[in-house]
Enzyme design. Structure first.
Site, PDB file in Angstrom:
ATOM      1  N   SER A 126     -71.431  13.245  31.773  1.00 32.90           N
ATOM      2  CA  SER A 126     -72.361  14.224  32.348  1.00 32.90           C
ATOM      3  C   SER A 126     -72.368  15.464  31.472  1.00 32.90           C
ATOM      4  O   SER A 126     -71.320  16.091  31.275  1.00 32.90           O
ATOM      5  CB  SER A 126     -71.898  14.664  33.737  1.00 32.90           C
ATOM      6  OG  SER A 126     -71.888  13.599  34.617  1.00 32.90           O
ATOM      7  N   GLU A 181     -71.607  21.021  31.766  1.00 30.97           N
ATOM      8  CA  GLU A 181     -70.275  20.649  32.220  1.00 30.97           C
ATOM      9  C   GLU A 181     -69.369  20.484  31.012  1.00 30.97           C
ATOM     10  O   GLU A 181     -68.169  20.749  31.050  1.00 30.97           O
ATOM     11  CB  GLU A 181     -70.354  19.318  32.991  1.00 30.97           C
ATOM     12  CG  GLU A 181     -69.136  19.037  33.815  1.00 30.97           C
ATOM     13  CD  GLU A 181     -68.630  17.633  33.670  1.00 30.97           C
ATOM     14  OE1 GLU A 181     -67.545  17.474  33.070  1.00 30.97           O
ATOM     15  OE2 GLU A 181     -69.289  16.704  34.157  1.00 30.97           O
ATOM     16  N   ARG A 239     -64.996  20.448  39.196  1.00 29.27           N
ATOM     17  CA  ARG A 239     -64.801  20.500  37.739  1.00 29.27           C
ATOM     18  C   ARG A 239     -64.185  21.847  37.310  1.00 29.27           C
ATOM     19  O   ARG A 239     -64.542  22.398  36.267  1.00 29.27           O
ATOM     20  CB  ARG A 239     -66.118  20.292  36.977  1.00 29.27           C
ATOM     21  CG  ARG A 239     -66.852  19.007  37.274  1.00 29.27           C
ATOM     22  CD  ARG A 239     -66.068  17.794  36.765  1.00 29.27           C
ATOM     23  NE  ARG A 239     -66.906  16.611  36.789  1.00 29.27           N
ATOM     24  CZ  ARG A 239     -67.060  15.825  37.857  1.00 29.27           C
ATOM     25  NH1 ARG A 239     -66.402  16.084  38.971  1.00 29.27           N
ATOM     26  NH2 ARG A 239     -67.837  14.767  37.790  1.00 29.27           N
TER      27      ARG A 239
HETATM   28  N1  EPU Z   1     -80.790  10.343  39.412  1.00 33.03           N
HETATM   29  C1  EPU Z   1     -82.055  10.596  38.887  1.00 33.03           C
HETATM   30  N2  EPU Z   1     -82.264  10.310  37.568  1.00 33.03           N
HETATM   31  C2  EPU Z   1     -81.311   9.795  36.764  1.00 33.03           C
HETATM   32  C3  EPU Z   1     -80.038   9.541  37.309  1.00 33.03           C
HETATM   33  C4  EPU Z   1     -79.798   9.831  38.640  1.00 33.03           C
HETATM   34  O1  EPU Z   1     -82.961  11.053  39.582  1.00 33.03           O
HETATM   35  O2  EPU Z   1     -81.566   9.583  35.585  1.00 33.03           O
HETATM   36  C5  EPU Z   1     -80.524  10.655  40.825  1.00 33.03           C
HETATM   37  C6  EPU Z   1     -80.046   9.414  41.550  1.00 33.03           C
HETATM   38  O3  EPU Z   1     -81.109   8.770  42.139  1.00 33.03           O
HETATM   39  C7  EPU Z   1     -79.098   9.964  42.593  1.00 33.03           C
HETATM   40  C8  EPU Z   1     -78.629  11.269  41.999  1.00 33.03           C
HETATM   41  O4  EPU Z   1     -79.456  11.570  40.885  1.00 33.03           O
HETATM   42  O5  EPU Z   1     -79.790  10.274  43.760  1.00 33.03           O
HETATM   43  C9  EPU Z   1     -77.163  11.261  41.664  1.00 33.03           C
HETATM   44  O6  EPU Z   1     -76.897  10.392  40.580  1.00 33.03           O
HETATM   45  P1  EPU Z   1     -75.455   9.700  40.392  1.00 33.03           P
HETATM   46  O7  EPU Z   1     -74.956   9.204  41.668  1.00 33.03           O
HETATM   47  O8  EPU Z   1     -75.591   8.806  39.235  1.00 33.03           O
HETATM   48  O9  EPU Z   1     -74.398  10.779  40.046  1.00 33.03           O
HETATM   49  P2  EPU Z   1     -74.448  12.246  39.572  1.00 33.03           P
HETATM   50  O10 EPU Z   1     -74.442  13.200  40.683  1.00 33.03           O
HETATM   51  O11 EPU Z   1     -75.562  12.389  38.651  1.00 33.03           O
HETATM   52  C10 EPU Z   1     -71.848  12.651  39.437  1.00 33.03           C
HETATM   53  C11 EPU Z   1     -70.828  13.052  38.414  1.00 33.03           C
HETATM   54  C12 EPU Z   1     -70.441  11.887  37.540  1.00 33.03           C
HETATM   55  C13 EPU Z   1     -69.887  10.797  38.418  1.00 33.03           C
HETATM   56  C14 EPU Z   1     -70.965  10.408  39.430  1.00 33.03           C
HETATM   57  C15 EPU Z   1     -70.481   9.385  40.412  1.00 33.03           C
HETATM   58  C16 EPU Z   1     -71.241  15.393  37.904  1.00 33.03           C
HETATM   59  C17 EPU Z   1     -71.766  16.378  36.928  1.00 33.03           C
HETATM   60  N3  EPU Z   1     -71.350  14.120  37.577  1.00 33.03           N
HETATM   61  O12 EPU Z   1     -73.044  12.324  38.764  1.00 33.03           O
HETATM   62  O13 EPU Z   1     -69.410  12.332  36.662  1.00 33.03           O
HETATM   63  O14 EPU Z   1     -69.498   9.670  37.665  1.00 33.03           O
HETATM   64  O15 EPU Z   1     -71.362  11.568  40.187  1.00 33.03           O
HETATM   65  O16 EPU Z   1     -69.577   9.980  41.271  1.00 33.03           O
HETATM   66  O17 EPU Z   1     -70.718  15.783  38.951  1.00 33.03           O
HETATM   67  C18 EPU Z   1     -68.919  13.196  34.492  1.00 33.03           C
HETATM   68  O18 EPU Z   1     -68.466  14.196  35.053  1.00 33.03           O
HETATM   69  O19 EPU Z   1     -68.934  13.094  33.231  1.00 33.03           O
HETATM   70  C19 EPU Z   1     -69.511  12.136  35.290  1.00 33.03           C
HETATM   71  C20 EPU Z   1     -70.089  11.080  34.732  1.00 33.03           C
END
Ligand code: EPU
Length: 356
Positions: A256, A352, A165
């Site tokens: 996010s 972010e 990012r």
């Molecule tokens: N999780 C929780 N609680 C929640 C949601 C998720 O514990 O409420 C845990 C899940 O179990 C999982 C982990 O958190 O183990 C990761 O969650 P997820 O795969 O949904 O993705 P993320 O790491 O939270 C990132 C990006 C997203 C992108 C997704 C998918 C960032 C800040 N965010 O989210 O990007 O869509 O991966 O690749 O890097 C954005 O930048 O606006 C965005 C939505």
């Protein structure tokens, strides 16, 4: 054509749904408009902010300056070989329209980035990413207007210094110097589908897809076998996003709200002694990324609210405007979450979203 509007509402230009105002809003549809805009007495020398769809912005106050918005359109093939295709795309195109266009043409590379809100210029600034892909992985070059030197320039992807990012366009040095006018991306005709990240495989299995049939022509044609295709993967990604992320038309939000923090592997090891189910993504031998959503949920912030600003219950990484939130309530909620996560885990998470 250039449109100047004084005291303009930014309500249609931010997905949080805040009715803040800009002293001046300027919209234009050609890169050659930019020298005229920046020499116009209503703009020259004033503070400016270039926005896309406003899907990653939180305006805390009215903006005392000029907000610029590009409507530079056009998606075209710049050059091609048997395998590779270079796509040139205007900064004002909607990002997902570009993803759809590539998938429709059978070009691999953008499918995992399907459904990310925002416009192409902002994608280049923010280095958007999802499901194991990032804008910077595909970028060859970015065309800009250099405000300081009043000329157009091409910046190679390497010089954009893409990171998580991050790009040079977000740094203090270059933020007010370059306006992205178009991007050049490399996509491929015979790419491989990337199903590795997070819950893609689970989502495919749920829908009855084979996880391997697409790797062999014969297997993919076997009767009764549901083989994943480029357009099929796009649909699945769109469905995963829709099931987890709130629609800004219902609850204002900017995706996010926080970045996933990067911590040392040593610190992760220490923390995982207490929290054995703490997820991580390896960054390199010395660092890991921890999902901020998990940290937020495990520090008890799920469903937390200040006024109408709330942590979205299906994805704790997202802060939503449940109707009548005020921008300062979102900031207060964000500060409270940062403190709570830091108290529990000793990790400082960072927004972010760009807070203006
Ligand atoms: N999780 C929780 N609680 C929640 C949601 C998720 O514990 O409420 C845990 C899940 O179990 C999982 C982990 O958190 O183990 C990761 O969650 P997820 O795969 O949904 O993705 P993320 O790491 O939270 C990132 C990006 C997203 C992108 C997704 C998918 C960032 C800040 N965010 O989210 O990007 O869509 O991966 O690749 O890097 C954005 O930048 O606006 C965005 C939505």
């Amino acid at each position: 054509m250039i449109k100047y509007k004084e005291n303009a509402s930014l309500l249609p230009h931010n997905t949080f749904g805040f009715d803040v105002k800009a002293s001046m809003l300027v919209e234009y549809n050609h890169e050659d408009d930019l020298p005229h805009i920046f020499s116009d007495e209503r703009v020259a020398g004033r503070k400016f902010l270039h926005i896309g769809q406003g899907s990653n912005l939180l305006f805390v106050n009215d903006f005392d300056g000029v907000v610029l918005h590009s409507r530079i359109k056009g998606i075209k093939i710049a050059s091609q070989s048997d395998d590779m295709v270079l796509i040139e795309c205007g900064a004002g195109e909607v990002w997902d329209d570009l993803c759809q266009w590539c998938v429709q043409h059978g070009f691999y590379g953008l499918e995992n980035l399907s459904g990310i809100p925002g416009e192409v210029g902002a994608a280049a600034v923010q280095n958007i990413g999802a499901y194991g892909a990032e804008f910077g992985d595909l970028a060859v070059a970015v065309a800009v207007y250099d405000v300081v030197n009043n000329r157009h320039a091409i910046i190679s992807a390497a010089d954009c210094q893409y990171g998580y990012r991050m790009s040079i366009f977000k740094t203090d040095e270059f933020r007010n110097r370059f306006v992205v006018t178009s991007v050049l991306l490399r996509v491929s005709r015979n790419g491989e589908l990337n199903l590795e990240y997070g819950n893609i495989k689970a989502a495919l299995l749920e829908r009855g897809y084979s996880l391997t049939a697409h790797l062999s022509k014969r297997a993919s044609r076997m009767p009764g076998v549901k083989s994943i295709t480029l357009s099929g993967l796009r649909e699945v990604i769109l469905a995963i996003r829709q099931s987890k992320l709130p629609d800004p038309a219902v609850f204002g939000n900017a995706g996010s709200f926080f970045k996933n923090p990067v911590i040392s592997s040593a610190k992760y090891k220490q923390l995982s002694a207490t929290w054995p189910d703490m997820p991580k993504y390896d960054v390199d031998a010395d660092f890991v990324k921890v999902p901020a959503a998990w940290l937020i949920e495990r520090s008890g912030c799920k469903g937390r609210r200040i006024g109408d600003a709330a942590v979205y219950d299906k994805q704790c990484l997202v802060l939503v405007n449940r109707g009548k939130a005020r921008p300062e309530e979102v900031v207060k909620l964000s500060d409270a979450i940062i403190r709570t996560v830091s108290d529990r885990f000793g990790i400082t998470i960072e927004p972010e979203v760009n807070i203006i």
